[in-house]
Write a protein that holds these residues in place. Structure first.
Motif, short mmCIF file in Angstrom:
data_model
loop_
_atom_site.label_atom_id
_atom_site.label_comp_id
_atom_site.label_asym_id
_atom_site.label_seq_id
_atom_site.Cartn_x
_atom_site.Cartn_y
_atom_site.Cartn_z
N LYS A 197 -15.32 21.76 -3.54
CA LYS A 197 -13.72 20.91 -4.05
C LYS A 197 -12.72 21.48 -3.41
CE LYS A 197 -11.63 19.07 -8.21
NZ LYS A 197 -11.36 18.75 -9.10
N ASP A 198 -12.86 22.89 -2.90
CA ASP A 198 -11.61 22.67 -1.99
C ASP A 198 -11.42 22.55 -0.59
OD1 ASP A 198 -13.44 24.79 -1.08
OD2 ASP A 198 -12.03 26.67 -2.07
N GLN A 199 -13.02 22.21 -0.08
CA GLN A 199 -12.95 21.91 1.70
C GLN A 199 -12.89 20.08 1.33
OE1 GLN A 199 -15.63 23.59 3.71
NE2 GLN A 199 -15.75 25.49 2.09
N VAL A 200 -12.46 19.67 0.04
CA VAL A 200 -12.88 18.04 0.23
C VAL A 200 -11.11 17.74 0.37
CG1 VAL A 200 -12.98 15.63 -0.64
CG2 VAL A 200 -15.26 17.83 -1.04
N ASN A 212 1.16 -1.45 0.17
CA ASN A 212 0.15 0.22 -0.13
C ASN A 212 0.28 1.35 -0.16
OD1 ASN A 212 -3.27 -0.90 0.35
ND2 ASN A 212 -1.76 -2.16 1.70
N ALA A 213 2.60 1.08 -0.59
CA ALA A 213 3.16 2.44 -0.40
C ALA A 213 2.13 3.14 -1.55
CB ALA A 213 3.98 1.92 -0.94
N GLY A 214 1.92 3.05 -2.03
CA GLY A 214 1.42 4.23 -2.83
C GLY A 214 0.35 5.34 -1.95
N PRO A 215 -1.06 3.79 -2.17
CA PRO A 215 -1.76 5.47 -1.48
C PRO A 215 -1.46 5.61 -0.28
CG PRO A 215 -2.80 3.33 -1.89
CD PRO A 215 -1.66 2.94 -2.36
N LEU A 216 -0.10 5.18 0.62
CA LEU A 216 -0.02 5.77 1.60
C LEU A 216 1.34 7.31 1.64
CD1 LEU A 216 1.16 2.46 4.24
CD2 LEU A 216 -0.40 4.17 4.60
N ARG A 217 2.13 6.89 0.39
CA ARG A 217 2.41 8.22 -0.08
C ARG A 217 1.57 9.55 -0.71
NH1 ARG A 217 5.36 4.32 -2.34
NH2 ARG A 217 5.23 4.67 -4.47
N MET A 218 0.51 9.23 -1.12
CA MET A 218 -0.83 9.60 -1.48
C MET A 218 -1.00 10.33 -0.36
SD MET A 218 -3.95 9.59 -3.26
CE MET A 218 -3.41 9.02 -5.57
N MET A 219 -2.02 9.72 0.46
CA MET A 219 -2.08 10.52 1.55
C MET A 219 -1.40 11.29 2.91
SD MET A 219 -4.71 11.18 3.57
CE MET A 219 -5.36 9.19 3.12
N GLN A 220 -0.05 10.92 2.67
CA GLN A 220 1.02 11.82 3.54
C GLN A 220 1.25 13.42 2.64
OE1 GLN A 220 2.71 11.62 6.53
NE2 GLN A 220 3.73 13.09 6.59
N TRP A 263 -9.62 19.57 1.44
CA TRP A 263 -8.32 20.77 0.66
C TRP A 263 -8.30 20.96 -0.40
CZ3 TRP A 263 -5.99 17.37 4.84
CH2 TRP A 263 -6.43 17.81 6.24
N GLY A 264 -9.00 19.88 -1.24
CA GLY A 264 -8.47 20.37 -2.83
C GLY A 264 -7.53 19.52 -3.52
N ARG A 265 -7.05 18.59 -3.19
CA ARG A 265 -6.18 17.93 -2.48
C ARG A 265 -5.80 17.13 -3.94
NH1 ARG A 265 -3.31 19.75 2.66
NH2 ARG A 265 -2.97 21.93 2.68
N LEU A 266 -6.79 16.60 -4.44
CA LEU A 266 -6.59 15.37 -5.12
C LEU A 266 -8.13 15.94 -6.24
CD1 LEU A 266 -9.71 13.42 -2.05
CD2 LEU A 266 -7.06 13.07 -2.71
N ALA A 267 -7.14 15.37 -6.89
CA ALA A 267 -7.05 15.18 -8.89
C ALA A 267 -8.71 15.18 -9.08
CB ALA A 267 -6.83 14.90 -9.64
N GLU A 324 -11.69 8.41 5.33
CA GLU A 324 -13.23 7.73 5.40
C GLU A 324 -13.78 8.99 5.26
OE1 GLU A 324 -15.55 6.22 5.11
OE2 GLU A 324 -17.24 6.49 6.41
N ALA A 325 -12.82 9.87 6.57
CA ALA A 325 -13.23 11.85 6.51
C ALA A 325 -13.50 12.59 5.16
CB ALA A 325 -11.93 12.63 7.73
N PHE A 326 -12.46 11.95 4.21
CA PHE A 326 -12.49 12.63 3.04
C PHE A 326 -14.29 12.34 2.05
CE2 PHE A 326 -7.42 12.92 3.13
CZ PHE A 326 -7.71 14.63 3.81
N LEU A 327 -14.33 10.80 2.39
CA LEU A 327 -15.09 10.67 1.63
C LEU A 327 -17.01 10.87 2.42
CD1 LEU A 327 -17.52 8.24 -0.18
CD2 LEU A 327 -16.98 7.38 2.04
N MET A 328 -16.65 11.15 3.23
CA MET A 328 -17.92 11.80 4.14
C MET A 328 -18.28 13.43 3.65
SD MET A 328 -19.50 10.32 5.80
CE MET A 328 -19.38 8.14 6.67
#
Length: 439
Positions: free
Chosen positions: A255-258, A186-194, A260-264, A243-247
Motif C-alpha cells: 500500500k505504501d508503494q501505490v 474536474n477541479a477536485g480530482p486535479l487538486r487531489m492529483m497535485q 506512495w501510500g497517499r490514497l486513503a 493509470e500508473a497508480f491503477l497498475m
C-alpha cells in the motif's frame, strides 16, 4: 456522450457508491446454443510506458521500480491473464462452445495479438490458461514488427487522412472550444492529483530541478509521431499518473508503494481515474476519432461472427473459428465501444472503464433458425487482481451483459438478431478507413 454529461455520470457513480456485484451476466436462455465468441481483450497488468527517469521529473518522490522494461507485461500480469484464460475455458466449455477438458480441434480456437510484448505475452498467457497441456495453439500476430498492425493501429491513408487539425477541431467542439470548463468540472480530482504527486506544496522533483506536477500549465492537445492526439498539461499528467497508480494496485504492490501510500482508499484511486477516463473519452471516443481508429476492428469482429472463416492468421483447416481472441489495448476497446455506444461497470472500476485484462465479448447464439449476438464484458475486479484470486463458478470475475442501444427495438433477451447487429456495425464504421487486406 456530451463531456459534461460524462463527468456528471462518473461523479454520480462515485458519490452514490454504485459498485455492481461481481457477476451480473444473463444466463444462456433455454434452447439457445452458443456458436461463436469473438473476444476483444486488453493486455494485462504492465509497467509504466515511461522510464523511471521520465516519471521522476513529474513527482516529488521517486516512482517504484518494476521488474520489467517500460510497457512490458509484468510476471504478475502474466499470472492474472492465465487465471482469466482458465475461466474462459470453464465458461465457454460449460456452454459447449469449446473443449473444456481436452485440446480443441485445430482451427476452432484462434488468437491474434498486436506486436507489443505486453499484447503477445498476454495472448500467450490467456491460451496457456485455457489449455495448459495443449501445444497446438500457436499464438499469431503480424510478422512485420516494423510497421503497425492496422487492426490495432490503423494509419492515415488517402481515403482516411486522420488529419491532426480535424481531430483537434472535433475534440474542441465537444468541450465548447476551450478546456476551461473541463478543468473546472474536474477541479477536485486535479487538486487531489497535485497533492499526491507533490504533497505539501512541494516544488522540487525526485529527478532534481524542474517543477513538481503540472498544476499551472495549460491543458492542450498534442499529436504524437504515431498520429494519435493526446492531452498535455494537468489533465494529461493526471491521466498518465492515475493509470500508473491503477497498475501499481493491480500489481499487488504494498500500500505504501501505490501512489506512495497517499490514497486513503480505492475510492480515492477511482476519483483520480476519472481523469484517465476523461482523457480516453476525448481522445478515443470522440466519434470522428473512433470511426478512424476503430472501423478495422469492428469490421473484423462483424465479419468473423458472420462466417467464422476470416479470422486473421486462421489455419486453413476448413473449421470455422469458434473462439476468436484479439489482444490489444484499451484504445481498441474504447474505439469499438464508442462506435456501438456501449457501456458497462465492473466492481472496483468506473462506468465503461477498460481495465487491465478486461474484454468485450461478442457471443453468437442460435435458437431454431434465428441467430443472435449478445455482448458481455469480462474483467477481474481490482481485489481479484490484487490478491491473484483463482476464478471459478463460485468466485467468477466481474461480468456484465452489455446492452446495444441501436438494437433496443429488436432486442430479445438482451441479444440482437445477427442480421440487425451486422447492419448496426456496418452503419457505425467508416468504410473509407478500412485498410486494404483486412476483411
Amino acid at each position: 456522450m456530451n463531456v459534461r454529461v460524462f463527468v456528471a455520470t462518473v461523479v454520480a457513480s462515485l458519490l452514490a457508491g454504485l459498485m455492481p456485484a461481481a457477476a451480473q451476466l444473463e444466463p444462456t436462455p433455454p434452447g439457445w446454443q452458443i456458436e461463436r465468441a469473438i473476444v476483444l481483450s486488453r493486455h494485462g497488468v504492465r509497467s509504466p510506458t515511461q522510464t523511471n527517469a521520465e516519471l521522476d521529473r513529474l513527482a516529488a518522490k521517486a516512482w517504484p521500480t518494476w521488474p520489467v522494461a517500460p510497457g512490458f507485461l509484468s510476471p504478475r500480469g502474466e499470472e492474472l491473464m492465465r487465471l482469466m484464460g482458465g475461466y474462459y475455458r470453464l465458461l465457454y466449455g460449460a456452454r459447449g462452445l469449446i473443449q473444456a477438458d481436452d485440446c480443441p480441434a485445430p482451427g476452432t480456437v484462434a488468437a491474434w495479438t498486436d506486436t507489443d510484448q505486453r499484447t503477445r505475452a498476454s495472448g500467450a498467457a490467456l491460451l496457456a490458461g485455457m489449455y495448459p497441456r495443449c501445444g497446438n495453439l500457436a499464438l499469431r500476430n503480424q510478422a512485420n514488427f516494423d510497421v503497425p498492425d492496422p487492426l490495432f493501429h490503423p494509419q492515415p491513408s488517402a481515403s482516411c487522412p486522420m488529419d491532426p487539425a480535424a481531430t483537434r477541431k472535433a475534440i474542441m467542439a465537444r468541450i465548447g472550444g476551450s478546456f476551461a470548463s473541463v478543468q473546472r468540472d474536474n477541479a477536485g480530482p486535479l487538486r487531489m492529483m497535485q497533492s499526491v504527486l507533490c504533497p505539501n506544496g512541494t516544488t522540487a522533483t525526485a529527478a532534481g530541478g524542474g517543477t513538481c506536477g503540472d498544476a499551472t500549465a495549460p491543458t492542450a492537445l498534442e499529436t504524437g509521431p504515431d498520429g494519435r492526439t493526446r492531452l498535455k498539461g494537468p489533465l494529461g499528467l493526471g491521466s498518465t499518473a492515475s493509470e500508473a497508480f491503477l497498475m501499481q494496485a493491480a500489481e499487488g504492490l504494498p500500500k505504501d508503494q501505490v501512489a506512495w501510500g497517499r490514497l486513503a482508499s480505492d475510492a480515492s484511486l477511482q476519483e483520480l481515474l476519472t481523469l484517465h477516463l476523461l482523457d480516453m473519452d476525448l481522445t478515443e471516443k470522440t466519434p470522428e476519432i473512433a470511426r478512424e481508429h476503430g472501423s478495422n476492428m469492428l469490421n473484423q469482429i462483424a465479419t468473423t461472427l458472420e462466417s467464422g472463416h476470416k479470422f486473421p492468421g486462421a489455419l486453413p483447416v476448413g473449421q470455422p473459428v469458434r473462439f476468436g481472441l484479439f489482444v490489444g489495448h484499451e484504445t481498441n476497446i474504447y474505439n469499438v465501444a464508442a462506435l456501438l455506444d456501449l457501456t458497462w461497470q465492473v466492481q472496483g472500476f468506473l462506468p465503461g472503464e477498460a481495465s487491465p485484462g478486461g474484454a468485450l465479448a461478442f457471443e453468437q447464439f442460435r435458437t431454431g433458425n434465428q441467430r443472435y449476438v449478445r455482448i458481455a464484458y469480462y474483467a477481474q475486479t481490482l481485489d481479484e487482481m490484487r490478491n491473484r484470486k483463482r476464478l471459478d463458478y463460485r468466485d467468477p470475475p466481474g461480468m456484465k451483459t452489455v446492452e446495444l442501444p441501436a438494437c433496443k427495438a429488436q432486442s430479445h433477451l438482451h441479444a440482437c438478431p445477427l442480421e440487425r447487429f451486422l447492419e448496426i456495425a456496418k452503419a457505425a464504421l467508416n468504410s473509407q478507413c478500412l485498410t486494404p487486406g483486412t476483411p
